[in-house]
Design a protein around this motif. Structure first.
Motif, mmCIF file in Angstrom:
data_model
loop_
_atom_site.group_PDB
_atom_site.id
_atom_site.type_symbol
_atom_site.label_atom_id
_atom_site.label_comp_id
_atom_site.label_asym_id
_atom_site.label_seq_id
_atom_site.Cartn_x
_atom_site.Cartn_y
_atom_site.Cartn_z
ATOM 1 N N PRO A 29 0.838 -1.322 -0.079
ATOM 2 C CA PRO A 29 -0.116 0.044 0.038
ATOM 3 C C PRO A 29 0.981 1.296 0.128
ATOM 4 N N LYS A 30 0.136 2.453 -0.537
ATOM 5 C CA LYS A 30 0.941 3.500 -0.761
ATOM 6 C C LYS A 30 1.471 4.059 0.793
ATOM 7 N N ILE A 31 2.658 4.333 0.963
ATOM 8 C CA ILE A 31 3.087 5.040 2.157
ATOM 9 C C ILE A 31 2.672 6.281 2.268
ATOM 10 N N LYS A 32 2.094 6.660 3.588
ATOM 11 C CA LYS A 32 1.353 7.880 3.735
ATOM 12 C C LYS A 32 2.137 8.790 4.611
ATOM 13 N N PHE A 33 3.137 8.495 5.396
ATOM 14 C CA PHE A 33 4.135 9.433 6.343
ATOM 15 C C PHE A 33 5.387 8.782 6.182
ATOM 16 N N VAL A 34 6.292 9.774 6.346
ATOM 17 C CA VAL A 34 7.946 9.489 6.540
ATOM 18 C C VAL A 34 8.451 10.413 7.407
#
Length: 167
Positions: free
Chosen positions: A131-136
């Motif tokens: 799934p798309k990474i939302k936070f880094v």
């Protein structure tokens, strides 16, 4: 977030933690647990060791116990990388098996990978099985210097929420 019997249950955001060059997941765990308890208690953190044993002396030798790992190797100019494709395959495999993850926390070499992963995912070049990474959260990061990696990792706009900590 989900609901059970009419009550709403909030789950903690889940972060995959990528350690620095010639360290380990265990070392990063010790480092991050120096953060305020009020922050740590709100996150689910998963620590991973890089796929390659340390190929030289670790700067942490004598401070933290071995073993030490590295994500990939590079030349003196930081423009050529060895085992980088294997590293990306390893990361995607671990993200599939251990995920899903809401975000990434990367330190040093792990921060470089975290930033690159987002761009490569957005461009459809890699990390399409997760799934798309939302936070880094990038701690002491940098960018890859090779022209190919710059094009693959940093040439598109991202809508990922990020926090950059300069160390």
């Amino acid at each position: 977030m989900g609901s059970k019997g009419g009550s709403s249950i909030m789950r903690k955001p889940r972060f995959l933690c990528l350690h620095g060059f010639r360290t380990s997941g265990e070392i990063m765990k010790k480092q991050l647990h120096k953060w305020p308890k009020s922050v740590i208690d709100r996150l689910e953190l998963v620590f991973l060791d890089a796929p390659f044993p340390c190929q030289g002396k670790s700067d942490y030798d004598g401070i933290y116990d071995p073993p030490y790992y590295e994500w990939y190797q590079y030349n003196k100019e930081f423009t050529e990388y060895t085992n980088l494709e294997k590293c990306f395959e390893f990361l995607e495999d671990r993200m599939v098996k251990l995920g899903p993850f809401d975000g990434l926390i990367g330190f040093s070499q792990g921060a470089i990978l975290s930033g690159a992963l987002l761009g490569m995912q957005a461009k459809g070049i890699a990390f399409q099985k997760v799934p798309k990474i939302k936070f880094v959260i990038i701690i002491g990061g940098a960018m890859f210097k090779s022209t190919k990696m710059r094009e693959n990792a940093y040439s598109c706009s991202l809508d990922t929420l990020s926090l950059h900590i300069l160390a």
